[in-house]
Design a protein around this motif. Structure first.
Motif, short mmCIF file in Angstrom:
data_model
loop_
_atom_site.label_atom_id
_atom_site.label_comp_id
_atom_site.label_asym_id
_atom_site.label_seq_id
_atom_site.Cartn_x
_atom_site.Cartn_y
_atom_site.Cartn_z
N PHE A 72 -2.32 -0.53 -15.81
CA PHE A 72 -2.47 0.65 -14.97
C PHE A 72 -3.23 0.33 -13.68
O PHE A 72 -2.85 0.76 -12.59
CB PHE A 72 -3.21 1.74 -15.75
N THR A 73 -4.29 -0.45 -13.81
CA THR A 73 -5.11 -0.79 -12.64
C THR A 73 -4.30 -1.53 -11.58
O THR A 73 -4.38 -1.22 -10.38
CB THR A 73 -6.32 -1.66 -13.07
N SER A 74 -3.51 -2.51 -11.99
CA SER A 74 -2.68 -3.28 -11.05
C SER A 74 -1.68 -2.39 -10.35
O SER A 74 -1.45 -2.50 -9.13
CB SER A 74 -1.94 -4.40 -11.78
N LEU A 75 -1.06 -1.49 -11.10
CA LEU A 75 -0.05 -0.59 -10.56
C LEU A 75 -0.66 0.40 -9.58
O LEU A 75 -0.11 0.66 -8.49
CB LEU A 75 0.64 0.14 -11.72
N GLU A 76 -1.83 0.92 -9.93
CA GLU A 76 -2.49 1.90 -9.06
C GLU A 76 -2.92 1.27 -7.74
O GLU A 76 -2.71 1.84 -6.66
CB GLU A 76 -3.70 2.51 -9.77
N TRP A 77 -3.52 0.06 -7.78
CA TRP A 77 -3.98 -0.57 -6.55
C TRP A 77 -2.81 -0.97 -5.65
O TRP A 77 -2.89 -0.84 -4.41
CB TRP A 77 -4.82 -1.81 -6.87
N ALA A 78 -1.71 -1.44 -6.23
CA ALA A 78 -0.54 -1.81 -5.42
C ALA A 78 0.03 -0.57 -4.72
O ALA A 78 0.35 -0.62 -3.52
CB ALA A 78 0.54 -2.46 -6.30
N THR A 79 0.12 0.53 -5.44
CA THR A 79 0.60 1.79 -4.84
C THR A 79 -0.34 2.26 -3.75
O THR A 79 0.09 2.72 -2.68
CB THR A 79 0.73 2.86 -5.94
N CYS A 80 -1.63 2.13 -4.02
CA CYS A 80 -2.66 2.52 -3.06
C CYS A 80 -2.49 1.75 -1.74
O CYS A 80 -2.50 2.33 -0.64
CB CYS A 80 -4.03 2.27 -3.67
N GLU A 81 -2.30 0.44 -1.83
CA GLU A 81 -2.17 -0.39 -0.63
C GLU A 81 -0.89 -0.06 0.14
O GLU A 81 -0.88 -0.07 1.38
CB GLU A 81 -2.21 -1.87 -0.99
N LEU A 82 0.19 0.26 -0.56
CA LEU A 82 1.43 0.64 0.12
C LEU A 82 1.25 1.94 0.89
O LEU A 82 1.76 2.10 2.01
CB LEU A 82 2.56 0.78 -0.90
N LEU A 83 0.51 2.88 0.31
CA LEU A 83 0.26 4.15 1.00
C LEU A 83 -0.61 3.94 2.24
O LEU A 83 -0.48 4.66 3.23
CB LEU A 83 -0.41 5.14 0.04
N ARG A 84 -1.48 2.95 2.18
CA ARG A 84 -2.33 2.64 3.34
C ARG A 84 -1.59 1.85 4.41
O ARG A 84 -2.04 1.76 5.55
CB ARG A 84 -3.55 1.82 2.88
N HIS A 85 -0.46 1.23 4.03
CA HIS A 85 0.27 0.38 4.96
C HIS A 85 1.74 0.81 4.99
O HIS A 85 2.59 0.24 4.29
CB HIS A 85 0.15 -1.10 4.54
N PRO A 86 2.05 1.83 5.80
CA PRO A 86 3.41 2.39 5.84
C PRO A 86 4.49 1.35 6.16
O PRO A 86 5.61 1.46 5.66
CB PRO A 86 3.31 3.44 6.96
N ARG A 87 4.17 0.36 6.98
CA ARG A 87 5.17 -0.66 7.30
C ARG A 87 5.59 -1.43 6.05
O ARG A 87 6.77 -1.70 5.84
CB ARG A 87 4.60 -1.64 8.35
N ALA A 88 4.62 -1.78 5.21
CA ALA A 88 4.93 -2.48 3.95
C ALA A 88 5.72 -1.56 3.01
O ALA A 88 6.64 -2.02 2.32
CB ALA A 88 3.64 -2.95 3.28
N MET A 89 5.35 -0.28 3.00
CA MET A 89 6.09 0.69 2.17
C MET A 89 7.56 0.75 2.61
O MET A 89 8.47 0.72 1.77
CB MET A 89 5.45 2.07 2.28
#
Length: 490
Positions: free
Chosen positions: A302-319
């Motif tokens: 869960f922790t890995s999934l949450e942090w990866a999602t978090c970073e994508l939301l912070r970086h729209p280009r990567a999303m």
């Protein structure tokens, strides 16, 4: 008074000299060249310097004292490794010598005197239970056999997001529910929903994340009792044991005509009945292995999934880059299948970068040396505890360009992986004591994230931005949940 003190001094002088001579010769024989060490206080050593984020504190200390430094935590000498080379020396070159686990009070309570895989002492017992896990519980074939469970739980989660109709959704809550349900169904055969079970899992992880003074200063174990740490650990161990006793009784009495529907408890009970190769898998051992699966399988996944999602939301280009990849592979399909995941290098790069920046267990699980050894010119005594600062290694500027930046692209043309073959990225450890459940965790993560961005455009709800505050404990979580608005992709 002065005369008395002088007399006592002269009377004791021969004893003092004898002790000094004995100390000199014993130290010159046992330890000749210790690693650099920061100054320490009497009794507590360097405990006061760890603070609320030990991985960050140890990273700062390593910048002064080097990638191999020796600190003192109470009465326990602790070697801290903070570089790729130091980690390789410990987890590959001298892996056998550093494969033991130290005795820690709280895991001892929670894991039935450390009869699990993660915290058990290195030896024949550990080899037997690790072999059972690798061959019967976490093999490629076994992980693949639970594909329908992952699809079911992912579909349920997507349905909940869709039913919100664009209203704010607590994505963190949905992700932890999904991982809990996957682990429950795989391990126990069914879900155990409800606040009571979720609270039990939360208290289990809180107990494991609590710092036990008694593990490092035995004479001050009363501090753990006074703080309530031992009482809370005893209580959660008791409640989990009662829960698992009911689970085992339920499995012993159930009809096993459908072999394909076997869960991990069924497999362990069958192994116990067969008594394969004379190794008797006792009831407490089975329960310890199940607690292991819950603590590692749920929390770090869960922790890995949450942090990866978090970073994508912070970086729209990567999303956008990830969405482009999944839509090219999906091509109008109703769902991204597990067979599609290996065709998605950017998805895998996102997780590698998320694990690099947010190592779930920053200091991994402590190790312990079993022999005196020379390490990079330093003398390390048998019984020294070892911490590998995987978090610091993953942010080492001599290894990573712009180490504080979230840049999945750095992995697109790189052989670096998280499976323990290299030592630049070791979120799951490496060597004999590396995590055997990597595939189990990552297939859940990749499947969920791929479908999440395939089906929805996600934006943060509200105007406050993303709070990146971390929790304290053995696993580093995001302190505040991710709340999003989700619009179905056209």
């Amino acid at each position: 008074m002065s005369f008395t003190l002088q007399v006592l001094f002269f009377l004791s002088l021969p004893f003092i000299l004898a002790l000094l001579i004995l100390s000199y010769f014993s130290s010159s024989k046992s330890v000749k060249n210790l690693p650099p060490s920061p100054p320490k206080l009497p009794l507590i050593g360097n405990l006061h310097q760890l603070g609320s984020s030990p991985h960050r504190a140890l990273q700062a200390m390593a910048q002064t004292y080097g990638p191999l430094m020796l600190i003192q935590l109470g009465t326990v000498p602790v070697l801290v490794a903070s570089s790729v080379d130091a980690a390789k020396q410990i987890m590959k070159t001298h892996d056998l010598i550093f494969s033991n686990r130290p005795h820690l009070n709280i895991p001892d309570k929670v894991f039935y005197a450390c009869k699990d895989i993660a915290f058990s002492k290195y030896g024949e017992y550990w080899r037997q239970v690790k072999s059972i896990a690798v061959l019967h519980l976490l093999s490629n074939k076994r992980v693949h056999s639970y594909q329908h469970v992952r699809y079911d739980e992912m579909t349920l989660m997507m349905g909940k997001i869709r039913s919100a109709n664009g209203s704010p959704v607590n994505l963190s809550e949905l992700l932890i529910t999904l991982t809990n349900n996957v682990v429950c169904r795989v391990a126990l055969g069914r879900t155990y929903e409800g606040r009571k079970f979720k609270n039990l899992l939360e208290r289990l992880m809180e107990s494991l994340g609590g710092f036990s003074v008694g593990s490092y200063i035995p004479s001050l174990r009363w501090v753990d009792r006074l703080s309530g740490l031992e009482r809370r650990a005893d209580q959660v161990a008791k409640e989990f044991d009662e829960f698992l006793e009911d689970v085992l009784d339920e499995h012993v009495n159930k009809n096993m005509d459908n072999v394909e529907a076997r869960d991990l408890v069924d497999i362990l009970l069958e192994f116990r009945r067969d008594n394969a190769k004379g190794f008797r898998l006792e009831r407490d051992m089975i329960k310890a292995l199940i607690v292991d699966i819950f603590s590692a399988g749920t929390d770090t996944t869960f922790t890995s999934l949450e942090w990866a999602t978090c970073e994508l939301l912070r970086h729209p280009r990567a999303m956008k880059e990830l969405q482009k990849e999944v839509h090219e592979i999906g091509r109008g399909k109703s769902v991204i299948a597990e067979d599609d995941l290996d065709k998605m290098p950017y998805l895998k790069a996102v997780f590698k970068e998320g694990l690099r920046l947010h190592t779930p267990l920053p200091l991994l699980v402590p190790r312990e040396s079993t022999e005196d050894i020379k390490l990079n010119g330093y003398d390390i005594q048998s019984g020294t505890q070892v911490l590998i600062n995987a978090w610091a290694i993953a942010r080492d500027p001599s290894v990573w360009e712009d180490p504080e930046e979230f840049r999945p692209e750095r992995f697109l043309n790189s052989p670096i992986d998280y499976k323990g073959f290299g030592f630049e990225l070791i979120p799951f450890g490496a060597g004999r004591r590396g995590c055997p459940g990597i595939q189990f965790a990552m297939v859940v993560n990749e499947l969920v994230l791929a479908n999440l961005v395939y089906k929805f455009d996600l934006t943060l709800a509200g105007d406050e931005g993303m709070d990146m505050t971390e929790t304290n404990g053995i696993t580093v979580h995001k302190k505040r949940p991710i709340v999003v608005s989700a619009t179905p992709c056209s």
